[in-house]
Design a protein around this motif. Structure first.
Motif, PDB file in Angstrom:
ATOM      1  N   PRO A  44     -42.055 -37.157  -8.969  1.00 45.78           N
ATOM      2  CA  PRO A  44     -41.948 -35.994  -8.087  1.00 45.78           C
ATOM      3  C   PRO A  44     -40.505 -35.876  -7.589  1.00 45.78           C
ATOM      4  O   PRO A  44     -39.954 -36.828  -7.052  1.00 45.78           O
ATOM      5  CB  PRO A  44     -42.899 -36.313  -6.928  1.00 45.78           C
ATOM      6  CG  PRO A  44     -43.736 -37.466  -7.402  1.00 45.78           C
ATOM      7  CD  PRO A  44     -42.873 -38.218  -8.360  1.00 45.78           C
ATOM      8  N   ALA A  45     -39.911 -34.728  -7.812  1.00 48.57           N
ATOM      9  CA  ALA A  45     -38.508 -34.534  -7.416  1.00 48.57           C
ATOM     10  C   ALA A  45     -38.305 -33.109  -6.919  1.00 48.57           C
ATOM     11  O   ALA A  45     -37.257 -32.512  -7.132  1.00 48.57           O
ATOM     12  CB  ALA A  45     -37.593 -34.834  -8.607  1.00 48.57           C
ATOM     13  N   ALA A  46     -39.321 -32.567  -6.275  1.00 46.67           N
ATOM     14  CA  ALA A  46     -39.237 -31.169  -5.835  1.00 46.67           C
ATOM     15  C   ALA A  46     -38.910 -31.033  -4.350  1.00 46.67           C
ATOM     16  O   ALA A  46     -38.797 -29.925  -3.845  1.00 46.67           O
ATOM     17  CB  ALA A  46     -40.554 -30.450  -6.142  1.00 46.67           C
ATOM     18  N   GLY A  47     -38.756 -32.168  -3.666  1.00 50.90           N
ATOM     19  CA  GLY A  47     -38.468 -32.119  -2.224  1.00 50.90           C
ATOM     20  C   GLY A  47     -37.099 -31.497  -1.953  1.00 50.90           C
ATOM     21  O   GLY A  47     -36.243 -31.422  -2.839  1.00 50.90           O
ATOM     22  N   LEU A  48     -36.896 -31.074  -0.721  1.00 51.61           N
ATOM     23  CA  LEU A  48     -35.677 -30.334  -0.377  1.00 51.61           C
ATOM     24  C   LEU A  48     -34.490 -31.248  -0.056  1.00 51.61           C
ATOM     25  O   LEU A  48     -33.349 -30.803  -0.049  1.00 51.61           O
ATOM     26  CB  LEU A  48     -35.951 -29.405   0.814  1.00 51.61           C
ATOM     27  CG  LEU A  48     -37.017 -28.335   0.551  1.00 51.61           C
ATOM     28  CD1 LEU A  48     -37.286 -27.541   1.817  1.00 51.61           C
ATOM     29  CD2 LEU A  48     -36.599 -27.416  -0.590  1.00 51.61           C
ATOM     30  N   GLY A  49     -34.764 -32.509   0.234  1.00 51.97           N
ATOM     31  CA  GLY A  49     -33.679 -33.460   0.485  1.00 51.97           C
ATOM     32  C   GLY A  49     -32.860 -33.140   1.713  1.00 51.97           C
ATOM     33  O   GLY A  49     -31.643 -33.359   1.737  1.00 51.97           O
ATOM     34  N   THR A  50     -33.512 -32.660   2.762  1.00 54.76           N
ATOM     35  CA  THR A  50     -32.747 -32.225   3.948  1.00 54.76           C
ATOM     36  C   THR A  50     -32.058 -33.386   4.667  1.00 54.76           C
ATOM     37  O   THR A  50     -31.101 -33.165   5.388  1.00 54.76           O
ATOM     38  CB  THR A  50     -33.660 -31.485   4.948  1.00 54.76           C
ATOM     39  OG1 THR A  50     -34.773 -32.332   5.261  1.00 54.76           O
ATOM     40  CG2 THR A  50     -34.170 -30.181   4.375  1.00 54.76           C
ATOM     41  N   ARG A  51     -32.560 -34.613   4.439  1.00 58.98           N
ATOM     42  CA  ARG A  51     -31.936 -35.741   5.143  1.00 58.98           C
ATOM     43  C   ARG A  51     -30.555 -36.079   4.597  1.00 58.98           C
ATOM     44  O   ARG A  51     -29.848 -36.873   5.173  1.00 58.98           O
ATOM     45  CB  ARG A  51     -32.844 -36.980   5.073  1.00 58.98           C
ATOM     46  CG  ARG A  51     -33.899 -36.967   6.156  1.00 58.98           C
ATOM     47  CD  ARG A  51     -34.930 -38.031   5.939  1.00 58.98           C
ATOM     48  NE  ARG A  51     -35.781 -37.711   4.805  1.00 58.98           N
ATOM     49  CZ  ARG A  51     -36.746 -38.499   4.361  1.00 58.98           C
ATOM     50  NH1 ARG A  51     -36.971 -39.641   4.950  1.00 58.98           N
ATOM     51  NH2 ARG A  51     -37.493 -38.128   3.336  1.00 58.98           N
ATOM     52  N   LYS A  63     -30.910 -34.072  -4.565  1.00 61.66           N
ATOM     53  CA  LYS A  63     -30.566 -35.414  -4.082  1.00 61.66           C
ATOM     54  C   LYS A  63     -30.727 -36.451  -5.194  1.00 61.66           C
ATOM     55  O   LYS A  63     -30.024 -37.457  -5.215  1.00 61.66           O
ATOM     56  CB  LYS A  63     -31.404 -35.800  -2.865  1.00 61.66           C
ATOM     57  CG  LYS A  63     -32.885 -35.961  -3.102  1.00 61.66           C
ATOM     58  CD  LYS A  63     -33.583 -36.457  -1.849  1.00 61.66           C
ATOM     59  CE  LYS A  63     -35.085 -36.291  -1.979  1.00 61.66           C
ATOM     60  NZ  LYS A  63     -35.812 -36.722  -0.806  1.00 61.66           N
ATOM     61  N   GLN A 120     -43.148 -27.069  -9.083  1.00 60.74           N
ATOM     62  CA  GLN A 120     -44.146 -27.126  -8.008  1.00 60.74           C
ATOM     63  C   GLN A 120     -44.288 -25.794  -7.275  1.00 60.74           C
ATOM     64  O   GLN A 120     -45.286 -25.588  -6.584  1.00 60.74           O
ATOM     65  CB  GLN A 120     -43.768 -28.247  -7.019  1.00 60.74           C
ATOM     66  CG  GLN A 120     -44.878 -28.584  -6.049  1.00 60.74           C
ATOM     67  CD  GLN A 120     -44.468 -29.600  -5.011  1.00 60.74           C
ATOM     68  OE1 GLN A 120     -43.325 -30.052  -4.961  1.00 60.74           O
ATOM     69  NE2 GLN A 120     -45.401 -29.968  -4.160  1.00 60.74           N
ATOM     70  N   PRO A 123     -42.897 -26.439  -2.172  1.00 66.50           N
ATOM     71  CA  PRO A 123     -43.010 -27.882  -1.934  1.00 66.50           C
ATOM     72  C   PRO A 123     -44.016 -28.167  -0.814  1.00 66.50           C
ATOM     73  O   PRO A 123     -43.660 -28.258   0.349  1.00 66.50           O
ATOM     74  CB  PRO A 123     -41.581 -28.303  -1.559  1.00 66.50           C
ATOM     75  CG  PRO A 123     -40.871 -27.068  -1.141  1.00 66.50           C
ATOM     76  CD  PRO A 123     -41.609 -25.888  -1.693  1.00 66.50           C
ATOM     77  N   ARG A 124     -45.282 -28.285  -1.206  1.00 67.11           N
ATOM     78  CA  ARG A 124     -46.355 -28.436  -0.209  1.00 67.11           C
ATOM     79  C   ARG A 124     -46.742 -29.894   0.012  1.00 67.11           C
ATOM     80  O   ARG A 124     -47.846 -30.185   0.432  1.00 67.11           O
ATOM     81  CB  ARG A 124     -47.580 -27.621  -0.649  1.00 67.11           C
ATOM     82  CG  ARG A 124     -47.330 -26.113  -0.549  1.00 67.11           C
ATOM     83  CD  ARG A 124     -48.414 -25.320  -1.242  1.00 67.11           C
ATOM     84  NE  ARG A 124     -49.738 -25.682  -0.806  1.00 67.11           N
ATOM     85  CZ  ARG A 124     -50.847 -25.481  -1.522  1.00 67.11           C
ATOM     86  NH1 ARG A 124     -50.777 -24.921  -2.711  1.00 67.11           N
ATOM     87  NH2 ARG A 124     -52.010 -25.826  -1.048  1.00 67.11           N
ATOM     88  N   GLY A 125     -45.824 -30.799  -0.324  1.00 64.15           N
ATOM     89  CA  GLY A 125     -46.072 -32.204  -0.049  1.00 64.15           C
ATOM     90  C   GLY A 125     -46.181 -33.037  -1.316  1.00 64.15           C
ATOM     91  O   GLY A 125     -46.421 -32.513  -2.407  1.00 64.15           O
ATOM     92  N   ASP A 167     -36.434 -40.441  -5.357  1.00 62.69           N
ATOM     93  CA  ASP A 167     -35.366 -40.810  -4.420  1.00 62.69           C
ATOM     94  C   ASP A 167     -35.512 -42.250  -3.940  1.00 62.69           C
ATOM     95  O   ASP A 167     -34.900 -42.652  -2.969  1.00 62.69           O
ATOM     96  CB  ASP A 167     -35.341 -39.849  -3.225  1.00 62.69           C
ATOM     97  CG  ASP A 167     -36.681 -39.794  -2.504  1.00 62.69           C
ATOM     98  OD1 ASP A 167     -37.597 -40.538  -2.888  1.00 62.69           O
ATOM     99  OD2 ASP A 167     -36.799 -39.009  -1.550  1.00 62.69           O
TER     100      ASP A 167
END
Ligand code: UTP
Length: 302
Positions: free
Chosen positions: A14-21, A31, A108, A111-113, A136
């Protein structure tokens, strides 16, 4: 005679997260593409899957993640330039990511989790057990974890997660497992999971880290899992359902990992991963270690 359990062959990343951190670096760059020394973090993750015998890789991506697809695709123009120069060393580096594995992609959408990202893999995975590696999270290549997890799945069935003792003071940042003995060193049976427990309410100091070997029954559970923490469909919630009821997809075991792992979405861990892996490299390592020793002894001590 019963048929042997199916071997784990497929990996889902899974690599669809937004990486806001990791903003601002992740404003226009996924990211997972941030380099550790000179290789994108995601390539270490795919190499880890391949090293564990999983060469069918499905990446769950989304908007702004095109660079991931380009990285694992051919780059004919670059290859032609390097061939023209006779630069075989760099040509090998460029081709390495393409030749590594068969990489498939699914988007995805929203990005619903993490749980929803894993559910997007259902049509590709089908009815087989499969591994999930978070794009990540880096496991030090010197500390193989995934192959011990697939071996447990092949022996005991069900699902296998990875846990790490993070100490009672840090467990409130993680999914935390309640466990019982599985009768052997380094392996436990998971009886319950709690997401980010309050201080004093954690059943253990064992945190869920980003490697999973899952029974395909997880898809049915995920499809029925309501959004949880942060309004997202959480993989931990589905695993809790399975850990509490072994009738669904078999038992949930956990390998307790004692090696090095880096959550590269935290700046400090990203830096630690870079330093440790750079020190170990045969090319840049010797010079970097000498510099680092001087830096620590002279500049930091000043
Ligand atoms: P994280 O919550 O750590 O990733 O998800 P994120 O959303 O990118 O992080 P921040 O909080 O904005 O910095 C863990 C993993 O699950 C993936 C992420 O890409 C990461 O590898 N993920 C998460 C998805 O693929 N889809 C999602 O909807 C959420």
């Amino acid at each position: 005679m019963t048929a042997p359990p199916p071997r784990v062959r497929k990996a889902v990343i899974p690599a669809a997260g937004l990486g806001t951190r990791f903003l601002p670096a992740t404003k226009a760059t996924p990211k997972e593409m941030l380099p550790i020394v000179d290789k994108p973090a995601i390539q270490y993750v795919v190499e880890e899957a391949v090293a564990a015998g999983l060469d069918d890789v499905l990446m769950v991506t989304g908007r702004g993640k095109r660079a991931l697809e380009d990285h694992f695709d051919r780059n004919a123009e670059l290859e032609a330039v390097l061939t023209g120069k006779g630069d075989t060393a760099r040509l090998d580096l460029v081709r390495a990511s393409t030749d590594l594995a068969t990489v498939h992609y699914v988007r995805q959408g929203d990005p619903r989790g993490l749980g929803h990202a894993v559910l997007c893999a259902a049509p590709h995975v089908g009815a087989e057990p499969f591994a999930v590696l978070l794009g990540d999270n880096l496991i030090d290549p010197a500390d193989p974890l995934l192959s011990s997890m697939t071996a447990v799945r092949e022996e005991l069935g069900g699902s296998v997660i990875a846990l790490m003792d993070v100490g009672a003071e840090h467990i409130n940042r993680y999914g935390c497992a309640a466990v019982e003995s599985a009768g052997r060193d380094g392996l436990v049976r998971v009886t319950d999971l709690v997401e980010k427990p309050e201080a004093g309410e954690a059943p253990s100091a064992l945190a869920v880290i980003g490697r999973y070997v899952l029974d395909p029954a997880v898809f049915e559970v995920l499809a029925k899992t309501e959004p949880g923490r942060g309004g997202e469909i959480q993989l931990t919630d589905a695993l809790r359902t399975m850990a509490r009821d072994p009738e669904i997809g078999g038992p949930v075991h956990a390998v307790v990992f004692t090696g090095h792992r880096y959550d590269t979405c935290y700046r400090g861990e990203y830096l630690r991963a870079t330093v440790r892996l750079a020190c170990r490299r045969e090319d840049v390592g010797p010079e970097f270690r000498t510099w680092l020793q001087t830096f620590v002894a002279r500049d930091l001590a000043a």
